[in-house]
Design a protein around this motif. Sequence first.
Motif, PDB file in Angstrom:
ATOM      1  N   ARG A   1       0.844  -1.186   0.000  1.00  0.00           N
ATOM      2  CA  ARG A   1       0.000   0.000   0.000  1.00  0.00           C
ATOM      3  C   ARG A   1       0.885   1.243   0.000  1.00  0.00           C
ATOM      4  N   VAL A   2       0.559   2.177  -0.864  1.00  0.00           N
ATOM      5  CA  VAL A   2       1.315   3.426  -0.957  1.00  0.00           C
ATOM      6  C   VAL A   2       0.337   4.576  -0.737  1.00  0.00           C
ATOM      7  N   TYR A   3       0.660   5.453   0.218  1.00  0.00           N
ATOM      8  CA  TYR A   3      -0.208   6.582   0.576  1.00  0.00           C
ATOM      9  C   TYR A   3       0.372   7.861  -0.002  1.00  0.00           C
ATOM     10  N   ASP A   4      -0.335   8.420  -0.986  1.00  0.00           N
ATOM     11  CA  ASP A   4       0.113   9.689  -1.533  1.00  0.00           C
ATOM     12  C   ASP A   4      -0.404  10.819  -0.646  1.00  0.00           C
ATOM     13  N   GLU A   5      -0.184  12.063  -1.070  1.00  0.00           N
ATOM     14  CA  GLU A   5      -0.532  13.206  -0.207  1.00  0.00           C
ATOM     15  C   GLU A   5      -2.015  13.246   0.103  1.00  0.00           C
ATOM     16  N   ALA A   6      -2.862  12.929  -0.869  1.00  0.00           N
ATOM     17  CA  ALA A   6      -4.307  12.952  -0.622  1.00  0.00           C
ATOM     18  C   ALA A   6      -4.708  11.874   0.381  1.00  0.00           C
ATOM     19  N   ALA A   7      -4.111  10.689   0.254  1.00  0.00           N
ATOM     20  CA  ALA A   7      -4.436   9.601   1.190  1.00  0.00           C
ATOM     21  C   ALA A   7      -3.947   9.927   2.592  1.00  0.00           C
ATOM     22  N   VAL A   8      -2.767  10.538   2.688  1.00  0.00           N
ATOM     23  CA  VAL A   8      -2.248  10.937   3.999  1.00  0.00           C
ATOM     24  C   VAL A   8      -3.152  11.992   4.618  1.00  0.00           C
ATOM     25  N   ARG A   9      -3.584  12.959   3.798  1.00  0.00           N
ATOM     26  CA  ARG A   9      -4.523  13.982   4.288  1.00  0.00           C
ATOM     27  C   ARG A   9      -5.783  13.332   4.849  1.00  0.00           C
ATOM     28  N   ASP A  10      -6.354  12.386   4.101  1.00  0.00           N
ATOM     29  CA  ASP A  10      -7.578  11.726   4.549  1.00  0.00           C
ATOM     30  C   ASP A  10      -7.341  10.935   5.824  1.00  0.00           C
ATOM     31  N   ALA A  11      -6.180  10.291   5.931  1.00  0.00           N
ATOM     32  CA  ALA A  11      -5.868   9.518   7.136  1.00  0.00           C
ATOM     33  C   ALA A  11      -5.734  10.432   8.346  1.00  0.00           C
ATOM     34  N   ARG A  12      -5.064  11.568   8.158  1.00  0.00           N
ATOM     35  CA  ARG A  12      -4.894  12.511   9.271  1.00  0.00           C
ATOM     36  C   ARG A  12      -6.241  13.084   9.713  1.00  0.00           C
ATOM     37  N   LEU A  13      -7.061  13.447   8.753  1.00  0.00           N
ATOM     38  CA  LEU A  13      -8.371  13.998   9.103  1.00  0.00           C
ATOM     39  C   LEU A  13      -9.244  12.951   9.788  1.00  0.00           C
ATOM     40  N   THR A  14      -9.212  11.731   9.279  1.00  0.00           N
ATOM     41  CA  THR A  14      -9.981  10.660   9.909  1.00  0.00           C
ATOM     42  C   THR A  14      -9.520  10.452  11.341  1.00  0.00           C
ATOM     43  N   HIS A  15      -8.212  10.435  11.538  1.00  0.00           N
ATOM     44  CA  HIS A  15      -7.669  10.239  12.890  1.00  0.00           C
ATOM     45  C   HIS A  15      -8.117  11.339  13.836  1.00  0.00           C
ATOM     46  N   GLN A  16      -8.036  12.582  13.390  1.00  0.00           N
ATOM     47  CA  GLN A  16      -8.418  13.695  14.253  1.00  0.00           C
ATOM     48  C   GLN A  16      -9.911  13.666  14.573  1.00  0.00           C
ATOM     49  N   LEU A  17     -10.727  13.347  13.596  1.00  0.00           N
ATOM     50  CA  LEU A  17     -12.163  13.314  13.834  1.00  0.00           C
ATOM     51  C   LEU A  17     -12.550  12.137  14.722  1.00  0.00           C
ATOM     52  N   ARG A  18     -11.851  11.020  14.593  1.00  0.00           N
ATOM     53  CA  ARG A  18     -12.099   9.904  15.515  1.00  0.00           C
ATOM     54  C   ARG A  18     -11.768  10.326  16.937  1.00  0.00           C
ATOM     55  N   ARG A  19     -10.678  11.050  17.093  1.00  0.00           N
ATOM     56  CA  ARG A  19     -10.318  11.556  18.421  1.00  0.00           C
ATOM     57  C   ARG A  19     -11.394  12.493  18.951  1.00  0.00           C
ATOM     58  N   GLY A  20     -12.081  13.174  18.065  1.00  0.00           N
ATOM     59  CA  GLY A  20     -13.146  14.079  18.466  1.00  0.00           C
ATOM     60  C   GLY A  20     -14.462  13.387  18.744  1.00  0.00           C
ATOM     61  N   GLY A  21     -14.511  12.074  18.627  1.00  0.00           N
ATOM     62  CA  GLY A  21     -15.714  11.329  18.959  1.00  0.00           C
ATOM     63  C   GLY A  21     -16.611  11.001  17.788  1.00  0.00           C
ATOM     64  N   TYR A  22     -16.155  11.282  16.568  1.00  0.00           N
ATOM     65  CA  TYR A  22     -16.979  10.997  15.405  1.00  0.00           C
ATOM     66  C   TYR A  22     -16.859   9.528  15.010  1.00  0.00           C
ATOM     67  N   LEU A  23     -17.980   8.946  14.599  1.00  0.00           N
ATOM     68  CA  LEU A  23     -18.003   7.571  14.128  1.00  0.00           C
ATOM     69  C   LEU A  23     -17.559   7.516  12.676  1.00  0.00           C
ATOM     70  N   LEU A  24     -17.130   6.323  12.244  1.00  0.00           N
ATOM     71  CA  LEU A  24     -16.663   6.192  10.864  1.00  0.00           C
ATOM     72  C   LEU A  24     -17.746   6.587   9.869  1.00  0.00           C
ATOM     73  N   GLU A  25     -18.993   6.195  10.180  1.00  0.00           N
ATOM     74  CA  GLU A  25     -20.070   6.535   9.247  1.00  0.00           C
ATOM     75  C   GLU A  25     -20.364   8.033   9.222  1.00  0.00           C
ATOM     76  N   GLN A  26     -19.983   8.761  10.278  1.00  0.00           N
ATOM     77  CA  GLN A  26     -20.126  10.215  10.272  1.00  0.00           C
ATOM     78  C   GLN A  26     -18.975  10.882   9.519  1.00  0.00           C
TER      79      GLN A  26
END
Length: 249
Positions: A174-199
């Motif tokens: 698996r290779v994560y380009d800049e867009a994939a890294v951005r999405d991973a970082r945002l997902t991580h931060q929102l999970r920390r904020g209590g958001y569910l994956l479906e949200q």
Amino acid sequence: MGRNLQRGDRLRPVDLARAHGLSTQAVRNYEEAGILPAAGRTPHGYRTYTPLHAGALRAFLALVPGHGHRTAASIMRAVNRDAVDEALRLVDESHAQLLDDRRTLQAVESALRGLEPVAASGPGAGSGPNAVTGSGVTFVGPLATELGIRPATLRKWERAGLVRPRRDPSTGYRVYDEAAVRDARLTHQLRRGGYLLEQIAPLIARVRSAGGLEPLEGALRDWRGRLSVRGRAMLAGAAELEAYLRERG
């Protein structure tokens, strides 16, 4: 339940229950869980409570909105066994988590102003599944390490459509380009904020389709509001806990 009762006044379970919109069984359950001190008993075996129990119940119910049921219960159990330092440590941990969540929110808000690409530096730079390559491209191991999560979590996010790494045609990694890294970082931060994956999924989809992070602004406003509510709830809980500690003497 008012505070003008005398310490020795006797209260029935129903008195505590009605004052707080609870069932008498809930009051008994709280006592059995150690959230309330042990009740007295009449010669016929009926429970009797005092204003001290009422203070314990007020403190517990005030702690729950800010600390959560489990931590609030642990705080009260510690107080009731005279382990006040332990109770205060639990309170401190909740405040520390709230502060960490605020810092996380600030990090996400910074992301709204533009996420930086992954740097091609540090240990592991080179090639292979443990390397960080140039042009903001990385692999699952280094990205998971950066975010403080397991590689399996990144793969779970991939299955949910939140992160879209490509596959290296020669190695299958698996290779994560800049867009994939951005999405991973945002997902991580929102999970920390209590958001569910479906949200999170529609937010990520909108970021992709819009080509930017503006859709997150509403979610962040909501998150900031919830942190403020929790902070004020902690203040209210602290006031009732201090009142209960004074009642215990």
